[in-house]
Design a protein around this motif. Structure first.
Motif, short mmCIF file in Angstrom:
data_model
loop_
_atom_site.label_atom_id
_atom_site.label_comp_id
_atom_site.label_asym_id
_atom_site.label_seq_id
_atom_site.Cartn_x
_atom_site.Cartn_y
_atom_site.Cartn_z
N SER A 1 126.91 -41.55 12.66
CA SER A 1 126.32 -40.30 13.11
C SER A 1 124.81 -40.39 13.04
O SER A 1 124.24 -41.26 12.40
N VAL A 2 124.16 -39.47 13.75
CA VAL A 2 122.71 -39.35 13.74
C VAL A 2 122.38 -37.88 13.51
O VAL A 2 122.91 -37.01 14.21
N ILE A 3 121.55 -37.61 12.55
CA ILE A 3 121.16 -36.24 12.20
C ILE A 3 119.67 -36.08 12.49
O ILE A 3 118.86 -36.91 12.08
N ILE A 4 119.32 -35.00 13.17
CA ILE A 4 117.92 -34.66 13.39
C ILE A 4 117.58 -33.55 12.40
O ILE A 4 118.03 -32.42 12.55
N ALA A 5 116.82 -33.90 11.38
CA ALA A 5 116.47 -32.95 10.32
C ALA A 5 115.49 -31.90 10.83
O ALA A 5 115.52 -30.75 10.39
N ASP A 6 114.61 -32.28 11.74
CA ASP A 6 113.64 -31.35 12.33
C ASP A 6 113.36 -31.83 13.74
O ASP A 6 112.93 -32.97 13.94
N SER A 7 113.60 -30.99 14.72
CA SER A 7 113.44 -31.40 16.11
C SER A 7 111.99 -31.41 16.58
O SER A 7 111.69 -31.96 17.63
N LEU A 8 111.07 -30.82 15.81
CA LEU A 8 109.66 -30.83 16.17
C LEU A 8 109.00 -32.07 15.57
O LEU A 8 108.93 -32.22 14.34
N ILE A 9 108.52 -32.95 16.44
CA ILE A 9 107.88 -34.18 16.01
C ILE A 9 106.37 -34.00 16.11
O ILE A 9 105.83 -33.81 17.20
N THR A 10 105.71 -34.02 14.97
CA THR A 10 104.26 -33.89 14.91
C THR A 10 103.68 -35.15 14.27
O THR A 10 104.40 -36.11 14.03
N ASN A 11 102.39 -35.11 13.95
CA ASN A 11 101.77 -36.26 13.33
C ASN A 11 101.98 -36.30 11.81
O ASN A 11 101.46 -37.19 11.14
N VAL A 12 102.74 -35.38 11.27
CA VAL A 12 103.05 -35.41 9.85
C VAL A 12 104.07 -36.53 9.62
O VAL A 12 105.10 -36.59 10.29
N ASP A 13 103.77 -37.41 8.69
CA ASP A 13 104.59 -38.60 8.45
C ASP A 13 105.78 -38.27 7.56
O ASP A 13 105.80 -38.55 6.36
N LEU A 14 106.81 -37.65 8.18
CA LEU A 14 108.03 -37.30 7.48
C LEU A 14 109.23 -37.86 8.24
O LEU A 14 109.20 -37.95 9.47
N GLU A 15 110.26 -38.21 7.51
CA GLU A 15 111.49 -38.70 8.13
C GLU A 15 112.20 -37.52 8.79
O GLU A 15 112.63 -36.60 8.12
N ARG A 16 112.29 -37.54 10.11
CA ARG A 16 112.91 -36.44 10.86
C ARG A 16 114.31 -36.78 11.35
O ARG A 16 115.05 -35.89 11.74
#
Length: 163
Positions: A127-142
Motif C-alpha cells: 500500500s501507499v499512504i499520503i500523509a499530507d497531500s500538500l507538498i511544500t518546501n518543508v522537509d517532511l515525509e509526506r
C-alpha cells in the motif's frame, strides 16, 4: 565619521524545492524498512531519471514532480535474484495541481503541489499512504510506501529418526 551600510546577502536559507519525501515501511510490522536492492526511475521523464540505484541502503527517497505537467509516474524495480524480472516491477503514479508560490525576495518563487489522486501496482508494494497531500518546501515525509516483506521464520524442529 564612517558610516557602514551592508546588505544581508546570506540569501535564502530555506529549502527552495517542493519535493515529496517518501519513506519505506514493512507492511507486516509497520516499521521503517531499509532497502538496498531497489531501483527507482521516472516513466516518461527526459534523460537519465534514475533517482535511486540498487546497492546502497535507503529508508527514504525524494520523488520529484514536474511543474509543467499534471502527473508523474515512478517505476520501482527490484535487484534481488528472484525478483529481478520486469513483470514484478511496481509503478506509483501521482496526479497533482501545481501552484507557483512566492516565498520571499531572497528565496524567490517555487512551486507547491497538491496531490489529488494516486495509483500504484501491488507486486511487492502492499500500500501507499499520503500523509499530507500538500507538498511544500518543508522537509517532511509526506508519503509512506509499504512493501511486502518476509520476516525470517525459525526453522521447525526436525523429527527424530528411529534407527
Amino acid at each position: 565619521m564612517w558610516l557602514l551600510i551592508s546588505c544581508n546577502t546570506s540569501g535564502c536559507v530555506n529549502n527552495q524545492n517542493s519535493i515529496p519525501l517518501a519513506g519505506f515501511y514493512s507492511s507486516e510490522t509497520g516499521a521503517s524498512a531499509s532497502l538496498n536492492s531497489i531501483n527507482i526511475h521516472g516513466i516518461g521523464a527526459p534523460g537519465d531519471s534514475l533517482i535511486l540505484a540498487a546497492g546502497s541502503p535507503a529508508t527514504q527517497v525524494y520523488l520529484p514532480m514536474r511543474s509543467a505537467y499534471e502527473s508523474v509516474s515512478w517505476c520501482l524495480s527490484y535487484a534481488e535474484p528472484d525478483l529481478d524480472i520486469p513483470e514484478l516491477n511496481d509503478t506509483i503514479s501521482f496526479d497533482y495541481f501545481s501552484e507557483p508560490f512566492f516565498a520571499s525576495e531572497e528565496c524567490g518563487a517555487m512551486y507547491c503541489y497538491r496531490i489529488w489522486r494516486m495509483n500504484h501496482t501491488t507486486h511487492l508494494i502492499d500500500s501507499v499512504i499520503i500523509a499530507d497531500s500538500l507538498i511544500t518546501n518543508v522537509d517532511l515525509e509526506r508519503i509512506k510506501i509499504y512493501f511486502r516483506t518476509q520476516e525470517s521464520e525459525p526453522m521447525p524442529d526436525q523429527p527424530e529418526v528411529a534407527e
